[in-house]
Enzyme design. Structure first.
Site, short mmCIF file in Angstrom:
data_model
loop_
_atom_site.label_atom_id
_atom_site.label_comp_id
_atom_site.label_asym_id
_atom_site.label_seq_id
_atom_site.Cartn_x
_atom_site.Cartn_y
_atom_site.Cartn_z
N ASP A 1 -5.17 -5.45 -5.86
CA ASP A 1 -4.97 -4.02 -5.60
C ASP A 1 -3.53 -3.59 -5.90
OD1 ASP A 1 -6.57 -5.68 -3.99
OD2 ASP A 1 -6.97 -4.12 -2.53
N ASP B 1 0.81 -1.22 0.00
CA ASP B 1 0.00 0.00 0.00
C ASP B 1 0.84 1.28 0.00
OD1 ASP B 1 -2.57 -1.13 -0.09
OD2 ASP B 1 -2.47 -1.63 2.04
#
Ligand code: GLY
Length: 412
Positions: A183, A120
């Site tokens: 993601d 992330d």
């Protein structure tokens, strides 16, 4: 006279033909008006949260004020609010809006001095510093992004050929011994950027290898993806595809597919390799074919058991709208370009309706996203990343109207 008034009284088939072929259809989206709306909501949020040194993350269904989160590496969404502020500045060009964006971006600097926590880092640093650097060219921001790209690349596993998304889960039975989530595709953008802006050229190869490995293993035959791919670390083979945030391992989680569409569009932009364009089309065409007829915001999982009584996910629609504007601009097939641009426009029109905009009820831009249904968290909520991709998509739409590249600047 409005187009809709002119069409009253015509047979439906003629109206449909007219609205499909007539350029004026896209005028139903007034990007300037919606961007002005975003600016109003941004300032409501700033008044609500200023002075607290935290980031707005979500507004739950029964609440009217933001839940704030501290700036820490475990909080994957902390880059979206600074990113929203940069897009808002890009549209208003007011120095006070740049000051707000700068303030919230700078709060993230401690995160850039840590070893890799997870994938992330791309969302955290590129949505914030990346947009900031694009708009104001601050050299310190550039160095921060280059460092973050090097940090993210330490998670790359040569044997597997992907980035390890969640190092903290390598001892957890389900996600062990090595996991990559869909993601993660979006976070490759920071590696590509670094490789062409003074960073190590191998970052390009890492990103491309990740995209190729993911393309090979992380998808079912029809182009739908598993949220999580689990790989072996001894010989790198693909062990299984499972879900984390979708309904079940075999179902199509809407935001997972949105990340795939956004990711492969971006990888094609960066590599110009047609295999990625063809794959972006494949994952997109599946998504579009699974949307409820005549509607553009998906249910949170296309295969959730109680459709049509399942929550929608506005965040997926915003991510896909933004991606499809770019895909339409990159297309070598003009028919497909038209379809993708129209689909993105329809998504933005639906998101800009009173059903999805928060308006006076809350300071967010959008209602009705689903964060993590299996955990029953952020269900039917306003969430910062839905707002981020919504303002990105509106800004891209406006650039397209001006015949600019969606990833550039208004001043380019
Ligand atoms: N795991 C990030 C997301 O909720 O899409």
């Amino acid at each position: 006279m409005k187009l809709s008034n002119l069409l009253i009284g015509l047979p439906l088939s003629v109206v449909l033909l007219f609205s499909c072929n007539n350029k004026e259809n896209t005028n139903l989206l007034d990007a300037d008006k919606e961007l002005a709306y975003c600016n109003t909501q941004v300032h409501k949020t700033l008044s609500e949260i200023d002075g607290k040194g935290m980031m707005p993350r979500n507004i739950l269904a029964n609440r009217t004020t933001w839940n704030l989160v501290p700036v820490k590496i475990e909080e994957w969404t902390v880059g979206f609010w600074p990113g929203i502020l940069w897009y808002n500045y890009e549209n208003t060009r007011k120095s006070t809006d740049a000051d707000a964006a700068t303030y919230y971006t700078d709060l993230l600097e401690p995160l850039t001095k840590l070893p890799a926590y997870d994938h992330d880092l791309g969302f955290q640093i590129f949505c914030s510093y990346g947009n900031g650097y694009r708009l104001i060219g601050n050299e310190k921001y550039k160095q921060i992004i280059l460092n973050a790209a090097d940090t993210l690349a330490t998670l790359f596993n040569l044997k597997v050929g992907t980035i390890l998304s969640w190092p903290r889960e390598v001892d957890n039975g389900r996600f062990a011994p090595f996991n990559t989530i869909m993601d993660n595709m979006v976070n490759l953008e920071m590696l590509y950027w670094a490789a062409k802006n003074g960073g190590d050229k191998r970052l390009y190869d890492i990103a491309t290898k990740h995209a190729e490995t993911t393309m090979k293993h992380h998808f079912r035959e029809d182009g739908g993806n598993y949220h999580v791919a689990v790989y072996d670390t001894i010989d790198g083979h693909f062990i299984k595809g499972i879900t984390h945030q979708g309904y079940a391992d075999s179902t199509l989680w809407a935001r997972g597919q949105a990340w795939a569409i956004y990711g492969y569009t971006m990888v094609y932009r960066e590599t110009q390799d047609k295999k990625f364009l063809r794959f972006a089309e494949k994952v997109t065409d599946l998504y579009l074919s699974r949307l409820p007829k005549g509607e553009y915001v998906p249910f949170w999982d296309f295969d959730a058991p109680n459709i049509p009584n399942e929550p929608r996910d506005a965040s997926a629609a915003a991510i896909v709208a933004s991606a499809l504007l770019e895909l339409s601009q990159l297309e070598d097939n003009q028919q497909k370009a038209k379809v993708y641009k129209q689909a993105a426009t329809n998504m933005l029109i639906e998101l800009s309706s009173d059903k999805y905009q928060s308006r006076e009820s809350k300071p967010s831009f959008l209602l009705h996203s689903v964060g993590h249904w299996p955990n029953k968290s952020e269900v039917n909520a306003s969430i910062n990343y839905a707002d981020y991709y919504y303002i990105e998509a509106l800004t891209r739409y406006k650039k397209m109207q001006m015949e600019l590249k969606v990833t550039g600047n208004f001043l380019d």
